[in-house]
Write a protein that holds these residues in place. Structure first.
Motif, mmCIF file in Angstrom:
data_model
loop_
_atom_site.group_PDB
_atom_site.id
_atom_site.type_symbol
_atom_site.label_atom_id
_atom_site.label_comp_id
_atom_site.label_asym_id
_atom_site.label_seq_id
_atom_site.Cartn_x
_atom_site.Cartn_y
_atom_site.Cartn_z
ATOM 1 N N PRO A 1 0.811 -1.230 0.000
ATOM 2 C CA PRO A 1 0.000 0.000 0.000
ATOM 3 C C PRO A 1 0.839 1.272 0.000
ATOM 4 C CG PRO A 1 -0.841 -1.572 1.604
ATOM 5 C CD PRO A 1 0.479 -2.098 1.141
ATOM 6 N N ILE A 2 1.990 1.242 0.681
ATOM 7 C CA ILE A 2 2.859 2.416 0.699
ATOM 8 C C ILE A 2 3.379 2.710 -0.700
ATOM 9 C CG2 ILE A 2 4.994 3.393 1.638
ATOM 10 C CD1 ILE A 2 4.635 1.585 4.072
ATOM 11 N N ALA A 3 3.833 1.667 -1.393
ATOM 12 C CA ALA A 3 4.351 1.840 -2.757
ATOM 13 C C ALA A 3 3.247 2.333 -3.695
ATOM 14 C CB ALA A 3 4.938 0.525 -3.254
ATOM 15 N N TRP A 4 2.061 1.737 -3.560
ATOM 16 C CA TRP A 4 0.949 2.136 -4.440
ATOM 17 C C TRP A 4 0.528 3.576 -4.177
ATOM 18 C CZ3 TRP A 4 -3.986 3.857 -3.308
ATOM 19 C CH2 TRP A 4 -4.841 3.986 -4.411
ATOM 20 N N LEU A 5 0.386 3.951 -2.893
ATOM 21 C CA LEU A 5 -0.039 5.301 -2.545
ATOM 22 C C LEU A 5 1.001 6.331 -2.992
ATOM 23 C CD1 LEU A 5 -2.119 7.082 -1.147
ATOM 24 C CD2 LEU A 5 -0.885 6.731 1.009
ATOM 25 N N SER A 6 2.277 5.987 -2.843
ATOM 26 C CA SER A 6 3.340 6.888 -3.280
ATOM 27 C C SER A 6 3.285 7.116 -4.785
ATOM 28 C CB SER A 6 4.704 6.313 -2.887
ATOM 29 O OG SER A 6 5.747 7.026 -3.510
ATOM 30 N N ARG A 7 3.107 6.039 -5.544
ATOM 31 C CA ARG A 7 3.044 6.169 -7.002
ATOM 32 C C ARG A 7 1.820 6.962 -7.433
ATOM 33 N NH1 ARG A 7 4.315 0.958 -10.512
ATOM 34 N NH2 ARG A 7 6.262 1.369 -9.394
#
Length: 213
Positions: free
Chosen positions: A195-201
Motif C-alpha cells: 500500500p505504501i508503494a501504491w499510494l506513493s506512485r
C-alpha cells in the motif's frame, strides 16, 4: 496453524504504529535539521552535519539500546514503544533531512528568484512556491525510506515491542516451526509495504499531472 497466524497478526498494529510514529517524528525533525545544514552560519552547519553523520553511521539497534537502556533507565522512564519511536525517529530525521536537502538542490534557482521578485514574504515563498515542489521531488525517496523503515522497525523487538518480529519469534519458539512462521511474517511485511508503494506512485502521478497542466 491458524492459531499461530492469529498470534503473529497481533504484532501488525504495533509494527504499523511504530513505523508511522517514527516516520512522522523524523519527517518533522528533518526540516529544521535540513535548514541548519543549509544555513550560512558555520556553527549551525557543523552541528547539523555532526548530527546527521552520527545518526546515519550508528546502526538503529544501537540507538534503540542507547535510548532504552541508557536514557530510559537513567534519566527518563520510557516504555519500549516510546524508546523505539525516539530511537528510530532520530535516525529517520537524519535521513529525511538529506532527502529534503537533495530535493531543495533539485529545485531550479529561478524558482527562488521568481518568488523574491513577486515580493512574497519568506514564509509565503516557502509555503506557496518551494514546499509544493519540495514535496513532489522528495516523495519517491521518502516513500522508499518509509518502506525501509517498516522493515527496520523489526529491531524494536529486541527491547520488547510486541511487533511482527517479536510475535513471530515467540510463536517459533513455542511451536518449533521456524520456517513457516517466518515465511508468514515475511509475507505480512510485503503486504504492508505494497500500500505504501501504491499510494506513493498514485500521489506522484497526481502531483505530476497538476504540474503538467
Amino acid at each position: 496453524m491458524l492459531m499461530d497466524l492469529s498470534a503473529i497478526l497481533k504484532g501488525v498494529p504495533w509494527t504499523i504504529a511504530l513505523t508511522l510514529a517514527s516516520f512522522i517524528v523524523g519527517a518533522a525533525l528533518g526540516l529544521p535539521l535540513c535548514a541548519m545544514r543549509l544555513s550560512t552560519n558555520g556553527v549551525l552547519r557543523l552541528t547539523s552535519t555532526s548530527i546527521v553523520v552520527s545518526c546515519r553511521s550508528i546502526p538503529p539497534i544501537v540507538w534503540l539500546f542507547f535510548v532504552f537502556f541508557g536514557i530510559g533507565n537513567g534519566l527518563i522512564a520510557m516504555s519500549p514503544f516510546t524508546a523505539a519511536v525516539v530511537g528510530l525517529g532520530v535516525v529517520t530525521a537524519a535521513n529525511m533531512s538529506e532527502i529534503y536537502r537533495g530535493a531543495l538542490t533539485a529545485i531550479h534557482p529561478g524558482q527562488f528568484e521568481a518568488a523574491k521578485v513577486l515580493n512574497l514574504t519568506k514564509s509565503q515563498q516557502f509555503r506557496d512556491v518551494i514546499l509544493p515542489q519540495l514535496t513532489r521531488i522528495a516523495l519517491p525517496s521518502g516513500a522508499t525510506y518509509l518502506i525501509g523503515l517498516l522493515k527496520d522497525s523489526a529491531v524494536a523487538s529486541t527491547i520488547g515491542v510486541s511487533d511482527l518480529a517479536y510475535q513471530s519469534y515467540h510463536v517459533s519458539q513455542q511451536t518449533f516451526r521456524g520456517l513457516s512462521v517466518y515465511a508468514a511474517a515475511a509475507l505480512l511485511y510485503i503486504l504492508l509495504s505494497l500500500p505504501i508503494a501504491w499510494l506513493s506512485r498514485w500521489t506522484d502521478l497526481q502531483l505530476r499531472s497538476r504540474v503538467s497542466r
